[in-house]
Design a protein around this motif. Structure first.
Motif, PDB file in Angstrom:
ATOM      1  N   VAL A 139       0.825  -1.205   0.000  1.00 16.21           N
ATOM      2  CA  VAL A 139       0.000   0.000   0.000  1.00 16.21           C
ATOM      3  C   VAL A 139       0.866   1.266   0.000  1.00 16.21           C
ATOM      4  O   VAL A 139       1.930   1.296   0.620  1.00 16.21           O
ATOM      5  CB  VAL A 139      -0.950  -0.028   1.228  1.00 16.21           C
ATOM      6  N   PRO A 140       0.451   2.306  -0.731  1.00 16.11           N
ATOM      7  CA  PRO A 140       1.201   3.566  -0.710  1.00 16.11           C
ATOM      8  C   PRO A 140       1.356   4.085   0.721  1.00 16.11           C
ATOM      9  O   PRO A 140       0.441   4.006   1.537  1.00 16.11           O
ATOM     10  CB  PRO A 140       0.314   4.504  -1.538  1.00 16.11           C
ATOM     11  N   GLY A 141       2.543   4.604   1.007  1.00 22.30           N
ATOM     12  CA  GLY A 141       2.819   5.089   2.353  1.00 22.30           C
ATOM     13  C   GLY A 141       3.491   4.062   3.228  1.00 22.30           C
ATOM     14  O   GLY A 141       4.039   4.406   4.283  1.00 22.30           O
ATOM     15  N   SER A 142       3.479   2.794   2.795  1.00 24.69           N
ATOM     16  CA  SER A 142       4.184   1.761   3.554  1.00 24.69           C
ATOM     17  C   SER A 142       5.675   1.878   3.279  1.00 24.69           C
ATOM     18  O   SER A 142       6.107   2.531   2.330  1.00 24.69           O
ATOM     19  CB  SER A 142       3.685   0.372   3.169  1.00 24.69           C
ATOM     20  N   SER A 143       6.468   1.221   4.088  1.00 25.93           N
ATOM     21  CA  SER A 143       7.925   1.287   3.923  1.00 25.93           C
ATOM     22  C   SER A 143       8.404   0.482   2.723  1.00 25.93           C
ATOM     23  O   SER A 143       9.598   0.524   2.392  1.00 25.93           O
ATOM     24  CB  SER A 143       8.610   0.790   5.196  1.00 25.93           C
ATOM     25  N   SER A 155       2.330  -7.169 -17.080  1.00 25.99           N
ATOM     26  CA  SER A 155       1.034  -6.955 -17.728  1.00 25.99           C
ATOM     27  C   SER A 155       0.225  -5.897 -16.994  1.00 25.99           C
ATOM     28  O   SER A 155      -0.363  -5.004 -17.615  1.00 25.99           O
ATOM     29  CB  SER A 155       0.233  -8.266 -17.775  1.00 25.99           C
ATOM     30  N   PHE A 156       0.167  -6.019 -15.664  1.00 29.78           N
ATOM     31  CA  PHE A 156      -0.577  -5.076 -14.823  1.00 29.78           C
ATOM     32  C   PHE A 156       0.103  -4.966 -13.463  1.00 29.78           C
ATOM     33  O   PHE A 156       0.710  -5.921 -12.990  1.00 29.78           O
ATOM     34  CB  PHE A 156      -2.027  -5.544 -14.586  1.00 29.78           C
ATOM     35  N   ALA A 157      -0.056  -3.817 -12.841  1.00 33.25           N
ATOM     36  CA  ALA A 157       0.230  -3.670 -11.417  1.00 33.25           C
ATOM     37  C   ALA A 157      -1.115  -3.605 -10.705  1.00 33.25           C
ATOM     38  O   ALA A 157      -2.119  -3.182 -11.287  1.00 33.25           O
ATOM     39  CB  ALA A 157       1.035  -2.409 -11.144  1.00 33.25           C
ATOM     40  N   ILE A 158      -1.139  -4.042  -9.459  1.00 32.52           N
ATOM     41  CA  ILE A 158      -2.369  -3.987  -8.670  1.00 32.52           C
ATOM     42  C   ILE A 158      -2.095  -3.173  -7.413  1.00 32.52           C
ATOM     43  O   ILE A 158      -1.154  -3.456  -6.666  1.00 32.52           O
ATOM     44  CB  ILE A 158      -2.871  -5.392  -8.308  1.00 32.52           C
ATOM     45  N   LEU A 159      -2.941  -2.169  -7.209  1.00 31.81           N
ATOM     46  CA  LEU A 159      -2.786  -1.293  -6.049  1.00 31.81           C
ATOM     47  C   LEU A 159      -3.824  -1.643  -4.990  1.00 31.81           C
ATOM     48  O   LEU A 159      -5.022  -1.547  -5.238  1.00 31.81           O
ATOM     49  CB  LEU A 159      -2.958   0.173  -6.450  1.00 31.81           C
ATOM     50  N   PRO A 160      -3.388  -2.047  -3.792  1.00 31.63           N
ATOM     51  CA  PRO A 160      -4.346  -2.348  -2.723  1.00 31.63           C
ATOM     52  C   PRO A 160      -4.877  -1.074  -2.077  1.00 31.63           C
ATOM     53  O   PRO A 160      -4.237  -0.029  -2.104  1.00 31.63           O
ATOM     54  CB  PRO A 160      -3.500  -3.153  -1.731  1.00 31.63           C
ATOM     55  N   LYS A 161      -6.082  -1.192  -1.519  1.00 27.06           N
ATOM     56  CA  LYS A 161      -6.695  -0.107  -0.738  1.00 27.06           C
ATOM     57  C   LYS A 161      -6.664   1.229  -1.477  1.00 27.06           C
ATOM     58  O   LYS A 161      -6.344   2.279  -0.908  1.00 27.06           O
ATOM     59  CB  LYS A 161      -6.025   0.007   0.624  1.00 27.06           C
ATOM     60  N   PRO A 188      -0.413  -0.615 -16.956  1.00 27.56           N
ATOM     61  CA  PRO A 188      -1.762  -0.314 -16.471  1.00 27.56           C
ATOM     62  C   PRO A 188      -1.973  -0.846 -15.063  1.00 27.56           C
ATOM     63  O   PRO A 188      -1.322  -1.816 -14.648  1.00 27.56           O
ATOM     64  CB  PRO A 188      -2.676  -1.007 -17.489  1.00 27.56           C
ATOM     65  N   VAL A 189      -2.887  -0.229 -14.336  1.00 31.10           N
ATOM     66  CA  VAL A 189      -3.076  -0.546 -12.920  1.00 31.10           C
ATOM     67  C   VAL A 189      -4.508  -0.996 -12.650  1.00 31.10           C
ATOM     68  O   VAL A 189      -5.471  -0.344 -13.074  1.00 31.10           O
ATOM     69  CB  VAL A 189      -2.749   0.682 -12.044  1.00 31.10           C
ATOM     70  N   LEU A 190      -4.628  -2.103 -11.930  1.00 34.29           N
ATOM     71  CA  LEU A 190      -5.913  -2.530 -11.384  1.00 34.29           C
ATOM     72  C   LEU A 190      -5.996  -1.993  -9.960  1.00 34.29           C
ATOM     73  O   LEU A 190      -5.042  -2.117  -9.184  1.00 34.29           O
ATOM     74  CB  LEU A 190      -6.022  -4.056 -11.363  1.00 34.29           C
ATOM     75  N   ALA A 191      -7.136  -1.408  -9.627  1.00 34.29           N
ATOM     76  CA  ALA A 191      -7.313  -0.804  -8.309  1.00 34.29           C
ATOM     77  C   ALA A 191      -8.178  -1.697  -7.439  1.00 34.29           C
ATOM     78  O   ALA A 191      -9.272  -2.101  -7.844  1.00 34.29           O
ATOM     79  CB  ALA A 191      -7.964   0.572  -8.445  1.00 34.29           C
ATOM     80  N   MET A 192      -7.700  -2.001  -6.235  1.00 39.35           N
ATOM     81  CA  MET A 192      -8.486  -2.783  -5.294  1.00 39.35           C
ATOM     82  C   MET A 192      -9.306  -1.841  -4.418  1.00 39.35           C
ATOM     83  O   MET A 192      -8.769  -0.934  -3.779  1.00 39.35           O
ATOM     84  CB  MET A 192      -7.593  -3.685  -4.441  1.00 39.35           C
ATOM     85  N   ILE A 193     -10.610  -2.054  -4.399  1.00 38.70           N
ATOM     86  CA  ILE A 193     -11.527  -1.266  -3.576  1.00 38.70           C
ATOM     87  C   ILE A 193     -11.769  -2.075  -2.307  1.00 38.70           C
ATOM     88  O   ILE A 193     -12.488  -3.080  -2.323  1.00 38.70           O
ATOM     89  CB  ILE A 193     -12.831  -0.972  -4.318  1.00 38.70           C
TER      90      ILE A 193
END
Length: 272
Positions: A74-78, A93-99, A116-121
């Motif tokens: 998650v962004p902001g993590s170390s 192929s894709f990056a996946i961003l949690p939260k 391209p990025v898949l976003a986790m809701i």
């Protein structure tokens, strides 16, 4: 190779720990449509660096012809900065961003990894801003475990409390013209429960389902892929349609239904 334009054909996203070399090797021969190497929840803190290195090596080597994504921390993590830096230019192929909770987060990761990025809701706020997130994402993934926790839904109480959140994810994705994927089923030895979740997810409008074990692939592929009866019905409808509103097998159809039938046939013929 799966790309953004045909991501909606994807039925199954198999998540596996990037820290598990045996799982990575086995995944090369599995029938999941998209392999997701996880650097986040599935990896212990002390294994983050080695998992990142293993994910990069796996992507470069290839996953048996399967498209591959990597879920970063998650962004902001170390670990986020190092994750993003390591993934750039490796043929991801894709990056996946949690939260995911903002459009800018998606754009930032996409620029860093050049993919391209898949976003986790996965949070209440994520659900509320899903439409904004979808503007920059290649697809949305419902993170049902974290969302359940954030909504204080009691463990073991089913998915009824998630209905609004799940439908909100689909609505945001469809408004943006991108793919939407249902969350995971945690019950590894409950085939009927998995099938029920898949049927519900498809009924909600999801394109496919997130999975956490290879044993779940066949069921999800079957339910999210058109069956023979659906294919036959679609072919009959297209053959019978002459334009405008008309009667077909006891119901009224119009051009919208023809387009839906053609999309179903495309899905049946062009699975990744």
């Amino acid at each position: 190779m799966l790309n953004v334009s045909d991501l909606r054909l994807c039925r199954t996203l198999l998540f596996l720990p990037a820290s598990n070399p045996r799982a990575i090797e086995k995944a090369r021969g599995l029938d999941a449509d998209l392999i997701v190497l996880d650097l986040e929840d599935a990896v212990k803190a002390e294994s983050k660096q080695s998992a990142r290195e293993a994910a990069v090596a796996a992507v470069r080597e290839g996953m048996g012809g399967r498209p591959v994504a990597v879920r970063v921390n998650v962004p902001g993590s170390s670990w986020y900065e190092a994750d993003a830096a390591a993934l750039r230019g490796i043929g991801l192929s894709f990056a996946i961003l949690p939260k995911a909770e903002s459009e800018q987060q998606i754009r930032d990761l996409g620029e860093r990894v050049d993919a391209p990025v898949l976003a986790m809701i996965e949070t209440a706020r994520g659900v509320q801003v899903a439409a904004q997130v979808a503007r920059a994402a290649a697809g949305l993934v419902a993170g049902t475990n974290d969302l359940s926790a954030d909504l204080a839904i009691p463990a073991g109480s089913g998915r009824a409390g998630l209905a609004l959140g799940l439908q909100s994810v689909v609505l945001a994705a469809r408004a943006a013209g991108i793919a939407a994927f249902d969350g995971v089923c945690n019950r590894l030895e409950d085939d009927e429960g998995l099938a029920a979740e898949c049927r519900e997810g498809r009924a909600f409008g999801f394109d496919g389902k997130s999975l956490i074990h290879p044993s779940q692939i066949a069921t999800a592929n079957r339910i999210f892929g058109p069956n023979d009866n659906e294919i036959d019905a679609a072919q009959r409808l297209i053959a019978a349609a002459t334009g405008g509103a008309e009667r077909f097998e006891g119901r009224m159809i119009e051009s919208l239904h023809v387009e839906q039938a053609r999309a179903l046939l495309a899905r049946s013929r062009q699975q990744p």
